[in-house]
Every structure is written in structure tokens, then in C-alpha cells.
Write a protein that holds these residues in place. Structure first.
Motif, mmCIF file in Angstrom:
data_model
loop_
_atom_site.group_PDB
_atom_site.id
_atom_site.type_symbol
_atom_site.label_atom_id
_atom_site.label_comp_id
_atom_site.label_asym_id
_atom_site.label_seq_id
_atom_site.Cartn_x
_atom_site.Cartn_y
_atom_site.Cartn_z
ATOM 1 N N GLU A 23 85.457 5.164 -94.611
ATOM 2 C CA GLU A 23 85.086 6.122 -95.642
ATOM 3 C C GLU A 23 86.245 7.060 -95.973
ATOM 4 O OE1 GLU A 23 82.978 9.526 -92.788
ATOM 5 O OE2 GLU A 23 81.738 8.228 -94.038
ATOM 6 N N LEU A 24 86.262 7.533 -97.194
ATOM 7 C CA LEU A 24 87.307 8.434 -97.648
ATOM 8 C C LEU A 24 87.149 9.807 -97.004
ATOM 9 C CD1 LEU A 24 87.423 7.732 -101.495
ATOM 10 C CD2 LEU A 24 88.744 6.644 -99.678
ATOM 11 N N ALA A 25 88.279 10.446 -96.741
ATOM 12 C CA ALA A 25 88.252 11.813 -96.220
ATOM 13 C C ALA A 25 87.729 12.758 -97.305
ATOM 14 C CB ALA A 25 89.649 12.232 -95.788
ATOM 15 N N LYS A 26 86.980 13.770 -96.874
ATOM 16 C CA LYS A 26 86.402 14.737 -97.811
ATOM 17 C C LYS A 26 86.379 16.104 -97.161
ATOM 18 C CE LYS A 26 82.237 15.627 -100.587
ATOM 19 N NZ LYS A 26 80.851 15.171 -100.881
ATOM 20 N N ASP A 27 86.887 17.103 -97.888
ATOM 21 C CA ASP A 27 86.926 18.453 -97.323
ATOM 22 C C ASP A 27 86.845 19.480 -98.448
ATOM 23 O OD1 ASP A 27 87.205 20.691 -95.805
ATOM 24 O OD2 ASP A 27 89.279 20.323 -95.203
ATOM 25 N N LYS A 28 85.672 20.040 -98.650
ATOM 26 C CA LYS A 28 85.488 21.038 -99.712
ATOM 27 C C LYS A 28 86.330 22.284 -99.457
ATOM 28 C CE LYS A 28 80.729 19.619 -100.760
ATOM 29 N NZ LYS A 28 79.295 20.053 -100.746
ATOM 30 N N ALA A 29 86.524 22.638 -98.193
ATOM 31 C CA ALA A 29 87.260 23.856 -97.861
ATOM 32 C C ALA A 29 88.747 23.741 -98.169
ATOM 33 C CB ALA A 29 87.061 24.197 -96.385
ATOM 34 N N SER A 30 89.250 22.519 -98.276
ATOM 35 C CA SER A 30 90.688 22.315 -98.516
ATOM 36 C C SER A 30 90.933 21.525 -99.793
ATOM 37 C CB SER A 30 91.310 21.577 -97.322
ATOM 38 O OG SER A 30 91.065 22.262 -96.106
ATOM 39 N N ALA A 31 90.023 21.660 -100.756
ATOM 40 C CA ALA A 31 90.093 20.858 -101.971
ATOM 41 C C ALA A 31 91.307 21.217 -102.817
ATOM 42 C CB ALA A 31 88.815 21.043 -102.790
ATOM 43 N N GLY A 81 90.141 21.555 -107.048
ATOM 44 C CA GLY A 81 88.701 21.641 -106.994
ATOM 45 C C GLY A 81 88.007 20.348 -106.618
ATOM 46 N N ASP A 82 88.767 19.360 -106.151
ATOM 47 C CA ASP A 82 88.226 18.036 -105.813
ATOM 48 C C ASP A 82 88.262 17.860 -104.303
ATOM 49 O OD1 ASP A 82 87.578 15.385 -105.500
ATOM 50 O OD2 ASP A 82 89.145 14.603 -106.804
ATOM 51 N N ALA A 83 87.090 17.754 -103.683
ATOM 52 C CA ALA A 83 87.011 17.669 -102.222
ATOM 53 C C ALA A 83 87.602 16.380 -101.665
ATOM 54 C CB ALA A 83 85.550 17.792 -101.776
ATOM 55 N N TRP A 84 87.791 15.367 -102.517
ATOM 56 C CA TRP A 84 88.384 14.104 -102.061
ATOM 57 C C TRP A 84 89.911 14.191 -102.058
ATOM 58 C CZ3 TRP A 84 84.593 11.314 -100.142
ATOM 59 C CH2 TRP A 84 83.320 11.426 -100.686
ATOM 60 N N GLN A 85 90.454 15.158 -102.754
ATOM 61 C CA GLN A 85 91.900 15.396 -102.758
ATOM 62 C C GLN A 85 92.151 16.650 -101.929
ATOM 63 O OE1 GLN A 85 93.990 14.625 -106.577
ATOM 64 N NE2 GLN A 85 91.942 14.550 -107.471
ATOM 65 N N ILE A 86 92.774 16.468 -100.782
ATOM 66 C CA ILE A 86 92.824 17.519 -99.762
ATOM 67 C C ILE A 86 94.236 18.070 -99.621
ATOM 68 C CG2 ILE A 86 92.511 17.970 -97.289
ATOM 69 C CD1 ILE A 86 90.448 15.644 -97.325
ATOM 70 N N ILE A 132 93.964 14.945 -91.311
ATOM 71 C CA ILE A 132 92.892 15.544 -92.099
ATOM 72 C C ILE A 132 92.407 16.785 -91.340
ATOM 73 C CG2 ILE A 132 90.625 15.168 -93.132
ATOM 74 C CD1 ILE A 132 92.935 13.466 -94.291
ATOM 75 N N PRO A 133 92.198 17.921 -92.021
ATOM 76 C CA PRO A 133 91.776 19.149 -91.324
ATOM 77 C C PRO A 133 90.508 18.957 -90.509
ATOM 78 C CG PRO A 133 92.403 19.635 -93.596
ATOM 79 C CD PRO A 133 92.387 18.139 -93.463
ATOM 80 N N ALA A 134 90.401 19.719 -89.434
ATOM 81 C CA ALA A 134 89.219 19.647 -88.575
ATOM 82 C C ALA A 134 87.967 20.118 -89.306
ATOM 83 C CB ALA A 134 89.444 20.494 -87.322
ATOM 84 N N SER A 135 88.158 20.854 -90.418
ATOM 85 C CA SER A 135 87.018 21.370 -91.188
ATOM 86 C C SER A 135 86.389 20.318 -92.093
ATOM 87 C CB SER A 135 87.488 22.538 -92.069
ATOM 88 O OG SER A 135 88.501 22.095 -92.981
ATOM 89 N N ALA A 136 87.007 19.149 -92.203
ATOM 90 C CA ALA A 136 86.559 18.147 -93.173
ATOM 91 C C ALA A 136 85.157 17.635 -92.852
ATOM 92 C CB ALA A 136 87.539 16.983 -93.213
ATOM 93 N N GLU A 137 84.379 17.392 -93.925
ATOM 94 C CA GLU A 137 83.055 16.803 -93.746
ATOM 95 C C GLU A 137 83.162 15.322 -93.367
ATOM 96 O OE1 GLU A 137 82.677 18.596 -97.725
ATOM 97 O OE2 GLU A 137 83.963 19.393 -96.160
ATOM 98 N N ARG A 138 84.209 14.684 -93.838
ATOM 99 C CA ARG A 138 84.428 13.282 -93.522
ATOM 100 C C ARG A 138 85.892 13.079 -93.120
ATOM 101 N NH1 ARG A 138 81.449 9.774 -98.356
ATOM 102 N NH2 ARG A 138 79.368 10.674 -98.134
ATOM 103 N N GLY A 139 86.097 12.286 -92.098
ATOM 104 C CA GLY A 139 87.460 11.954 -91.683
ATOM 105 C C GLY A 139 88.174 13.035 -90.920
#
Length: 354
Positions: A221-229, A232-237, A277-284
Motif C-alpha cells: 500500500e502507498l504511504a499516507k500522512d496527512k500531518a506531513s502532506a 495538501g495531498d496526504a499521499w505526497q509526503i 516515512i514519518p512515524a506519524s503516517a497513517e500508512r507506511g
């Protein structure tokens, strides 16, 4: 006796320049013979994507990969910025630089980096290699051999499109050949688009990079992190999870990443995570985006993101400094703080933003 070709074709432009464009919508590669109007047969032909060959009677031969485009530029005289009317000064300068970086240099005595495919799509990598005194040569991977690789100190595998690698990756012989050269002292740069897009399968991360202790799971699955978007795109970190891997990480504290599938390191692997990928990420979370390794006498850098050094992204975060560090490390060249500062003014395509 095979698939009927379904080819979209177009020849369009103005009185001094035309682009011949072909797209293969079929499931197999198709070798084509293309006839163009007599008025354009003697024009200069410059490959934009794919390899075009013209025979004595003016017909053009080209192989179009499955689900992919090829294109070439036809010009009334040698291509150059004077053929493009109404171009701004930054666009003229950028066009000249692109042509210079992609021009064949058969008489050059400079060392050369060997690319398997798509070197035209990575102008800033070409530019940094040029700045360190290296020309770039592209040879299809199925034509590689141990004897040929012995002539190159840097091998580049960029996989934004997996089609050029289909034949090479059918078995493990290609990866084993590359590893033999790396063990003897060559450097290897692997950058693969691992966003799961059409025709971008990132096989180089599994079938080549696994030899150096880091790989990408198939279908991960793709990495996702709203906190590091980014944008404004959570898939681009934008990741600040930068490893302490000198000199690769000097002069930079964050990297802007395109959508990617994080890599994993094998147990006991000597590969070092350069960007994670940051530890805060929802995915990855905690997965590896970029890694470095040493193998025998050689050096290897692997990235699950092939877009971080592309125009209009390289100015984000510390991407420009990272690219400079990567190329310098692979070529065993020193990179100074002054060079990292200077690169910001040497990004020749960024003037087009205006």
C-alpha cells in the motif's frame, strides 16, 4: 499471426517543426514502418521518446512498446531554440540545455554513466552528472553484457515505465550481472516509480535492489500522512525522517516525496535508510523511501520515488541538495556547502514557472 496493431498516430506542428507521435494501445510491442509526406522526409529527426531510424527511401522504423507512446521531432534544419517562435528567454535557455544534455557525444573522452532507459525524462540527473564531468549513454538493458558494463563506473536504472525492462527482468541473470560489476567497484543508482500506476511496476526494486538488502513488496500500500502532506495531498509526503548517513544527508533536513510504496530492509541487511516515512503516517509509517548500501567495492543508492528530482518538485524541501549528494557519493566526488547553495540557481527548467 499475432495481435492486430492498434496505433494512434499524429503528425502536427508548424512550418518549421513537426512532432511525429505514435501510441500503441495494444498488449504487445509492435515494430512499425512509418511513411510521412515527401515534404518532410529530409527534415532533421530528433528522438523525443523511443528510437527512430530512417532508411534510404525516407521510411521511418520504430518499435512502440505496449500501452506506450513514442515521439520524434522533425525540423526543417538542425533543432534549436531559433525554431521556436515566441519563446521567452528562460524557455530558450532551458531548450538549449535540454538539447545539449541529450546530444550524442561520440568523440567525448569523458567518463560515461550507463542508463538502461528513459534518460531523457530525468534532465536534472543528467545535469548533475554533467557537472561532475560525466556524459550519459543509454543502451537497452537486453543488450547489456559483463564486457560492456566493465567500461562504466556508474549504472543508472530509472523505472518510471516498466516496459523497457520486460525482457531483462524475466530471470535473475540481469540482476546478477549488475551485481558482479558493482562488487568490482561500480556504483548503481536505482529509482523506480512505486506509486502503482499503469506500466510502472517498480520491478527494479524487487528484482535488482533485493540483491543489496532492500526491496519493495509487490502490491504494497502507498504511504499516507496527512500531518506531513505536500500540496495538501496526504499521499505526497514531506518527510523529515532523515537518517544520519553522511555525506548523503548533509545540508538537508527534509525531502518532498511523490506517492510511493515504502521499501523494507532484509533482516541483517547492511542497507541504511536515508529517507523514511514519518512515524506519524497513517500508512507506511517507518517504511524506507530511500536507502544506501555498499557491496564489495561498489556503492548503491535505491529510491522508491523516481519523482523527487524532477522539474517543479526538486525545489521543494531539500530535494536539490539530496540529488547533489547522491550523485557526488556515487561518483566519489566531494560535495561542499557552496555547491549545495549554488545548485539552487542552476535548476535551468525552473525559470519556466514564471
Amino acid at each position: 499471426k499475432g495481435e492486430m496493431p492498434l496505433i494512434e498516430r499524429m503528425l502536427a506542428g508548424h512550418e518549421d517543426a513537426k512532432v511525429l507521435y505514435l501510441f500503441n494501445w495494444g498488449g504487445f510491442d509492435h515494430p512499425l514502418s512509418v511513411t510521412i509526406p515527401d515534404a518532410y522526409r529530409n527534415w532533421t529527426m530528433t528522438d523525443l521518446r523511443g528510437t527512430f531510424r530512417r532508411d534510404d527511401d525516407g521510411r521511418i522504423s520504430v518499435t512502440v512498446p505496449s500501452q506506450s507512446p513514442v515521439a520524434c521531432l522533425l525540423t526543417r534544419k538542425a533543432p534549436g531554440p531559433d525554431l521556436r517562435t515566441g519563446m521567452s528567454a528562460p524557455m530558450t535557455a532551458a531548450w538549449k540545455r535540454v538539447l545539449e544534455l541529450n546530444a550524442a557525444k561520440p568523440d567525448s573522452i569523458r567518463p560515461k554513466a550507463l542508463w538502461a532507459a528513459e534518460k531523457r525524462l530525468f534532465p536534472y540527473v543528467l545535469d548533475r552528472l554533467d557537472a561532475f564531468g560525466y556524459d550519459s549513454v543509454e543502451v537497452p538493458p537486453e543488450e547489456w553484457s559483463d564486457e560492456m558494463l566493465a567500461r562504466y563506473d556508474l549504472i543508472v536504472l530509472v523505472e518510471a515505465n516498466s516496459n523497457p525492462y520486460k525482457k531483462a527482468f524475466k530471470d535473475g541473470k540481469f540482476a546478477a550481472m549488475v551485481k558482479r560489476r558493482v562488487e568490482k567497484g561500480a556504483s548503481l543508482l536505482v529509482m523506480a516509480c512505486s506509486a502503482g500506476t499503469s506500466n510502472a511496476y517498480a520491478n527494479s526494486l524487487r528484482k535488482v535492489s533485493g540483491s543489496y538488502g532492500v526491496t519493495s513488496p509487490w502490491g504494497g500500500e502507498l504511504a499516507k500522512d496527512k500531518a506531513s502532506a505536500t500540496f495538501g495531498d496526504a499521499w505526497q509526503i514531506t518527510s523529515s525522517a532523515i537518517g544520519s548517513v553522511a555525506p548523503l544527508t548533509e545540508g538537508g533536513g527534509s525531502v518532498s516525496l511523490y506517492a510511493l510504496t515504502p521499501m523494507t530492509a532484509a533482516k541483517g541487511s547492511a542497507a541504511r535508510a536515508v529517507v523514511s516515512i514519518p512515524a506519524s503516517a497513517e500508512r507506511g509509517a517507518g517504511g524506507i523511501a530511500m536507502a544506501a548500501a555498499e557491496c564489495g567495492k561498489g556503492r548503491v543508492f535505491v529510491s522508491a520515488d523516481a519523482m523527487f528530482c524532477q522539474p517543479f518538485r526538486i525545489t521543494e524541501a531539500d530535494n536539490a541538495a539530496l540529488l547533489l549528494n547522491i550523485v557526488g557519493w556515487l561518483l566519489r566526488k566531494d560535495v561542499t556547502p557552496e555547491m549545495r547553495e549554488a545548485i539552487k540557481s542552476e535548476l535551468f527548467l525552473e525559470g519556466l514557472k514564471e
